[in-house]
Design a protein around this motif. Structure first.
Motif, PDB file in Angstrom:
ATOM      1  N   ILE A  25       0.835  -1.206   0.000  1.00  0.00           N
ATOM      2  CA  ILE A  25       0.000   0.000   0.000  1.00  0.00           C
ATOM      3  C   ILE A  25       0.869   1.254   0.000  1.00  0.00           C
ATOM      4  N   ARG A  26       1.934   1.253   0.783  1.00  0.00           N
ATOM      5  CA  ARG A  26       2.838   2.417   0.784  1.00  0.00           C
ATOM      6  C   ARG A  26       3.472   2.611  -0.591  1.00  0.00           C
ATOM      7  N   GLY A  27       3.627   1.518  -1.326  1.00  0.00           N
ATOM      8  CA  GLY A  27       4.232   1.609  -2.644  1.00  0.00           C
ATOM      9  C   GLY A  27       3.345   2.245  -3.697  1.00  0.00           C
ATOM     10  N   TYR A  28       2.058   2.362  -3.423  1.00  0.00           N
ATOM     11  CA  TYR A  28       1.136   2.933  -4.406  1.00  0.00           C
ATOM     12  C   TYR A  28       0.947   4.443  -4.250  1.00  0.00           C
ATOM     13  N   HIS A  38      10.623  10.776  -7.900  1.00  0.00           N
ATOM     14  CA  HIS A  38       9.319  10.897  -8.549  1.00  0.00           C
ATOM     15  C   HIS A  38       8.238  10.479  -7.560  1.00  0.00           C
ATOM     16  N   GLN A  39       6.992  10.671  -7.952  1.00  0.00           N
ATOM     17  CA  GLN A  39       5.863  10.132  -7.203  1.00  0.00           C
ATOM     18  C   GLN A  39       5.448   8.808  -7.837  1.00  0.00           C
ATOM     19  N   THR A  40       5.242   7.804  -7.010  1.00  0.00           N
ATOM     20  CA  THR A  40       4.918   6.475  -7.530  1.00  0.00           C
ATOM     21  C   THR A  40       3.578   6.476  -8.268  1.00  0.00           C
ATOM     22  N   PHE A  41       3.483   5.583  -9.249  1.00  0.00           N
ATOM     23  CA  PHE A  41       2.269   5.278  -9.997  1.00  0.00           C
ATOM     24  C   PHE A  41       1.693   6.482 -10.738  1.00  0.00           C
ATOM     25  N   LEU A  42       2.542   7.476 -11.037  1.00  0.00           N
ATOM     26  CA  LEU A  42       2.117   8.568 -11.902  1.00  0.00           C
ATOM     27  C   LEU A  42       2.649   8.357 -13.313  1.00  0.00           C
ATOM     28  N   GLU A  43       3.941   8.014 -13.429  1.00  0.00           N
ATOM     29  CA  GLU A  43       4.503   7.699 -14.737  1.00  0.00           C
ATOM     30  C   GLU A  43       4.069   6.290 -15.131  1.00  0.00           C
ATOM     31  N   THR A  44       3.594   6.147 -16.345  1.00  0.00           N
ATOM     32  CA  THR A  44       3.078   4.856 -16.794  1.00  0.00           C
ATOM     33  C   THR A  44       3.553   4.561 -18.204  1.00  0.00           C
ATOM     34  N   TYR A  83       3.243   0.736 -14.045  1.00  0.00           N
ATOM     35  CA  TYR A  83       3.371   2.031 -13.380  1.00  0.00           C
ATOM     36  C   TYR A  83       4.717   2.122 -12.660  1.00  0.00           C
ATOM     37  N   GLU A  84       5.335   3.306 -12.714  1.00  0.00           N
ATOM     38  CA  GLU A  84       6.605   3.472 -12.011  1.00  0.00           C
ATOM     39  C   GLU A  84       6.371   3.316 -10.511  1.00  0.00           C
ATOM     40  N   CYS A  85       7.292   2.632  -9.844  1.00  0.00           N
ATOM     41  CA  CYS A  85       7.106   2.355  -8.424  1.00  0.00           C
ATOM     42  C   CYS A  85       8.443   2.397  -7.687  1.00  0.00           C
TER      43      CYS A  85
END
Length: 440
Positions: free
Chosen positions: A183-186, A201-207, A223-225
């Motif tokens: 959950i923290r990874g999202y 970066h912020q996770t799950f914004l770049e796809t 998604y980037e993570c």
């Protein structure tokens, strides 16, 4: 290597660690090994210990945050394997104790924060002459070896895309530490390597969309993570323009659900305990809290609004989930390395070709535990002369690792890793690989 041939497992009752123990015991083929299995739930291990082919297996329990108890348990061991999470709390005290006791350490840590902490201990580990093997699972772990393998097809590495997918495992609950980490990874920051430097970066914004093969097809969205590969790999390839990690849960609508509840936790709208309870309720075919569903549906709507998924696919998933039906497990590791050889562009891909029922990769525990067992076998064979904090790309030979993974995973050799290289002449004209920058 010490003469005791004793391996200490901390957090041995976890699903992945139990697979690693079992696969190591059945692959090592040496009944001189002594295995010590420690966990806060030793009762879970009693019956499991009787299934192992080694006669000398001990089950016990201690508090790993009790320094004296920890040092007493690991003193004189051939190798300490940490399977207890969350790693952002557990890894540092165990690594420090191993350095102090001069005992080699190995983990299957996929936490970015604790990997950064581990790298800060590199000089201390080298000074003590101790090998600290980090990230020895599937991702990180297998993915790092795949990157090192693919990088041999070029003179200069320009970009590395590390990808993972893991799927639905049926109506079974996940461990709370696993879900806390997921959950923290999202929602939150992630380190990535960009234009020769580390940036956040912020996770799950770049796809991005990849042709993953396997049962996942030719256009799968990731998604980037936050993951350790983009933290450790720049040591090996500092001249790369970009190193990033992208991941996803399968089926795809789950990513919107996880993103929605993770953002709600980040913003203080729900607690982490509420989020974990909700995910386990939904995964085990229960209704789940209406309060948390509001945030989950918000996350799903976000993926539809941004064009990442179609409304029809989301509605189909919700109807199937409401009926208590689960799709077959699908998962993979995939690495794409781009660069040049003799001034010409090269793209080299390594990917896991099969997953699901009837294969060695039937769930996340089997994939990760099999990889960890393979790393363990190689590590105990190569301890002499290794020191420092070492990621798999620093020390694990790809061919030896693939052969061992076929054994620990029960795979056919051609089902371990598939290579796709363009142009194919990049393989036939391989040059001698420069020495890894690890602590040899």
């Amino acid at each position: 290597m010490t003469t005791a041939k004793r391996i200490v497992f901390i957090g041995a009752a976890g699903d992945m660690c139990r697979v690693a123990i079992d696969r190591f015991a059945r692959t090592a083929g040496n009944d001189d090994w002594k295995l010590e299995l420690y966990d806060i739930r030793p009762d879970v291990l009693e019956e499991f210990a009787t299934t192992l082919p080694f006669a000398d297996v001990r089950v016990g329990s201690f508090d790993l945050f009790d320094g004296a108890a920890l040092r007493a348990a690991i003193s004189g061991a051939t190798l300490v394997v940490l399977g207890a999470g969350p790693y952002n709390r557990t890894a540092e005290p165990v690594m420090r104790a191993c350095i102090e006791e001069k005992v080699p350490y190995l983990d299957l840590d996929d936490d970015e924060e604790s990997t950064l902490t581990a790298m800060e201990l590199d000089a201390r580990a080298k000074q003590a002459g101790v090998a600290i093997f980090v990230g020895c699972g599937a991702s990180p772990g297998l993915t790092n070896v795949m990157a090192a393998d693919a990088a041999r097809d070029m003179d200069a590495v320009e970009r590395i895309d590390v990808c993972w997918v893991t799927g639905d495992e049926g109506p079974v609950p996940y461990g709370r530490a696993v879900l806390d980490h997921a959950i923290r990874g999202y929602a939150g920051p992630c380190h990535t390597w960009e234009q020769g430097r580390s940036v956040t970066h912020q996770t799950f914004l770049e796809t991005d969309v990849f042709s993953l093969g396997n049962s996942l097809g030719d256009s799968y969205r990731l998604y980037e993570c936050a993951h350790p590969e983009s933290v450790t790999m720049p040591r090996r390839w500092p001249g790369a323009d970009r190193i990033r990690v992208l991941g996803a849960l399968d089926p795809p609508p789950v990513n919107g659900i996880m993103r929605g509840i993770a953002v709600a936790v980040q913003q203080g709208k729900i607690s982490m305990d509420q989020a974990i309870d909700f995910v386990n309720d939904v995964m085990t075919d229960k209704t789940g809290s209406p309060r948390v569903w509001r945030h989950a549906l918000s996350g799903l709507w976000g993926t539809i609004r941004r064009g990442e998924i179609g409304a029809a696919e989301v509605l189909k998933y919700l109807a199937t989930a409401a009926a208590g039906k689960h799709p077959e497990f699908r998962g993979t590791n995939y690495v794409r390395v781009t660069g040049t050889r003799d001034g010409e562009p090269v793209v080299s891909i390594r990917r896991v070709p099969v997953s699901g029922p009837g294969t060695a990769w039937t769930d996340m525990a089997s994939a990760t535990g099999s990889a960890t067992a393979a790393f363990m076998v190689l590590a105990v064979e190569e301890l002499d002369g290794l020191s420092g904090v070492l990621a798999p790309e620093d020390w694990a030979d790809p061919e030896r690792f693939y052969r061992m993974l076929a054994r620990t995973g029960g795979s056919l050799a051609h089902e371990v890793v598939e290579a796709l290289v363009s142009p194919s002449t990049a393989v036939t004209s391989r040059k001698a690989e420069p020495a890894a920058q690890g602590g040899r």
